[in-house]
Design a protein around this motif. Structure first.
Motif, PDB file in Angstrom:
ATOM      1  N   ARG A   1      -7.373   0.333  -3.354  1.00 43.83           N
ATOM      2  CA  ARG A   1      -8.738  -0.060  -3.737  1.00 43.83           C
ATOM      3  C   ARG A   1      -9.395   1.017  -4.587  1.00 43.83           C
ATOM      4  O   ARG A   1     -10.066   0.721  -5.580  1.00 43.83           O
ATOM      5  N   LEU A   2      -9.191   2.267  -4.183  1.00 41.32           N
ATOM      6  CA  LEU A   2      -9.775   3.376  -4.933  1.00 41.32           C
ATOM      7  C   LEU A   2      -9.191   3.440  -6.333  1.00 41.32           C
ATOM      8  O   LEU A   2      -9.910   3.712  -7.306  1.00 41.32           O
TER       9      LEU A   2
ATOM     10  N   ALA B   1      -5.577  -5.364  -2.680  1.00 34.59           N
ATOM     11  CA  ALA B   1      -6.685  -4.473  -3.038  1.00 34.59           C
ATOM     12  C   ALA B   1      -7.843  -5.257  -3.640  1.00 34.59           C
ATOM     13  O   ALA B   1      -9.012  -5.021  -3.309  1.00 34.59           O
ATOM     14  N   LEU B   2      -7.539  -6.198  -4.536  1.00 29.47           N
ATOM     15  CA  LEU B   2      -8.598  -7.024  -5.119  1.00 29.47           C
ATOM     16  C   LEU B   2      -9.281  -7.872  -4.063  1.00 29.47           C
ATOM     17  O   LEU B   2     -10.501  -8.092  -4.114  1.00 29.47           O
ATOM     18  N   HIS B   3      -8.505  -8.361  -3.104  1.00 31.15           N
ATOM     19  CA  HIS B   3      -9.103  -9.152  -2.025  1.00 31.15           C
ATOM     20  C   HIS B   3     -10.048  -8.302  -1.186  1.00 31.15           C
ATOM     21  O   HIS B   3     -11.142  -8.752  -0.809  1.00 31.15           O
ATOM     22  N   LYS B   4      -9.650  -7.061  -0.896  1.00 30.96           N
ATOM     23  CA  LYS B   4     -10.510  -6.170  -0.122  1.00 30.96           C
ATOM     24  C   LYS B   4     -11.757  -5.747  -0.898  1.00 30.96           C
ATOM     25  O   LYS B   4     -12.776  -5.391  -0.300  1.00 30.96           O
ATOM     26  N   LEU B   5     -11.669  -5.792  -2.224  1.00 27.24           N
ATOM     27  CA  LEU B   5     -12.832  -5.460  -3.057  1.00 27.24           C
ATOM     28  C   LEU B   5     -13.742  -6.661  -3.276  1.00 27.24           C
ATOM     29  O   LEU B   5     -14.612  -6.635  -4.142  1.00 27.24           O
TER      30      LEU B   5
ATOM     31  N   GLY C   1       0.792  -1.220   0.000  1.00 29.66           N
ATOM     32  CA  GLY C   1       0.000   0.000   0.000  1.00 29.66           C
ATOM     33  C   GLY C   1       0.816   1.258   0.000  1.00 29.66           C
ATOM     34  O   GLY C   1       0.265   2.346  -0.123  1.00 29.66           O
ATOM     35  N   SER C   2       2.146   1.174   0.145  1.00 28.67           N
ATOM     36  CA  SER C   2       2.971   2.379   0.180  1.00 28.67           C
ATOM     37  C   SER C   2       3.707   2.538  -1.135  1.00 28.67           C
ATOM     38  O   SER C   2       4.801   2.046  -1.312  1.00 28.67           O
TER      39      SER C   2
ATOM     40  N   GLN D   1      -1.821  -5.105   7.198  1.00 29.72           N
ATOM     41  CA  GLN D   1      -2.128  -3.680   7.157  1.00 29.72           C
ATOM     42  C   GLN D   1      -3.484  -3.478   6.524  1.00 29.72           C
ATOM     43  O   GLN D   1      -3.785  -4.060   5.476  1.00 29.72           O
ATOM     44  N   GLU D   2      -4.302  -2.668   7.166  1.00 32.49           N
ATOM     45  CA  GLU D   2      -5.628  -2.363   6.655  1.00 32.49           C
ATOM     46  C   GLU D   2      -5.558  -1.081   5.829  1.00 32.49           C
ATOM     47  O   GLU D   2      -4.915  -0.114   6.223  1.00 32.49           O
ATOM     48  N   PHE D   3      -6.236  -1.086   4.687  1.00 32.13           N
ATOM     49  CA  PHE D   3      -6.318   0.115   3.869  1.00 32.13           C
ATOM     50  C   PHE D   3      -7.327   1.079   4.485  1.00 32.13           C
ATOM     51  O   PHE D   3      -8.381   0.662   4.965  1.00 32.13           O
TER      52      PHE D   3
END
Length: 260
Positions: free
Chosen positions: A30-31, A145-149, A16-17, A232-234
């Motif tokens: 994700r965005l 990101a895909l997993h969180k979506l 994420g960084s 880490q959570e987005f």
């Protein structure tokens, strides 16, 4: 085996960084995935040249915001264009309409020319946006990101393992090719060459299956249960919301410009 399981990309903690990519790198992954899909769908829905030019200008603006090397990025865009250039060149000769000129008895139509321009602008705007918003993410970050979506976990696992082990398969291929050359193999247009390459592909598949079984056993020994564990959570920030509103407004403006 431990070496085979070590990722070459970022670790889970670092996911994420992507700060080196300017404003784009600071956005929530994700965005970025969602906005890339929204912009791509909007661009494909456009049908007028001014709106498509505006979409391409928006993609170029995103490129400048991402601080990507412009020359290298344009070279990659040119590689993509090389796949569709023949279709764009032949389209004026295959689409009926008002004749523009004739080449070897084949008339070229204005309608075909404008359609080719539309396809070229659409393809470049969509691909450039995907390269900026999605292509600047590390593979691990994209998978998370895909997993969180709520994408299917099987597809996410397949993506991440493919990215991780594609280089391993390449190294295996190079070793097999090296062994063939040592044994005096020289490719040609004959049945021996075709049969040898068939054996090469078959051996790669066999070794890939054996390696996958060993890796699966090693992962189970380390407690893998088939689920992605994120360290880490987005989190969405004000910058993410402002960027989403801005790009969403641009998409609405493109649709409005297209219907004028």
């Amino acid at each position: 085996m431990a070496h085979a399981l070590e990722p070459k990309a970022k670790t889970l903690v670092e996911a994420g960084s992507d700060a080196p990519y300017g404003v784009i790198g600071d956005l929530d992954p994700r965005l970025r995935v969602v906005l890339a899909c929204v912009f791509a769908i909007t661009t494909v829905a456009l049908a007028t040249i001014p709106a498509l030019i505006a979409a391409l200008a928006t993609a170029i603006s995103l490129l400048l915001m991402s601080r990507l090397p412009i020359r290298r990025t344009l070279k990659r865009m040119a590689m993509m264009d090389s796949f569709i250039i023949f279709m764009l060149v032949l389209l004026p000769f295959t689409m009926p309409g008002d004749p523009m000129f004739s080449l070897f008895g084949f008339p070229a139509s204005w309608q075909g020319l404008w359609k080719a321009i539309e396809i070229g602008l659409t393809a470049n705007a969509v691909i450039l946006t995907l390269m900026v918003l999605v292509g600047t993410m590390e593979p691990v970050t994209l998978g998370h990101a895909l997993h969180k979506l709520r994408c299917p976990e099987v597809l996410v696992h397949l993506l991440m393992f493919t990215i991780r082990y594609i280089e391993v398969l390449r190294e295996e291929y190079l070793r097999l090719r090296g062994a063939m050359k040592i044994r005096g193999f020289r490719p040609g247009t004959n049945w021996h060459t075709y049969r040898s390459f068939g054996y090469l592909v078959g051996m790669m598949l066999v070794r890939a299956i054996e390696r996958s079984e060993r890796i699966l056993g090693a992962m189970k020994c380390r407690g893998f249960s088939g689920q992605l564990i994120l360290l880490q959570e987005f989190r969405m920030t004000r910058r993410d919301h402002r960027f989403a509103v801005l790009l969403g407004g641009v998409c609405v403006g493109l649709l409005f410009l297209d219907y004028l």
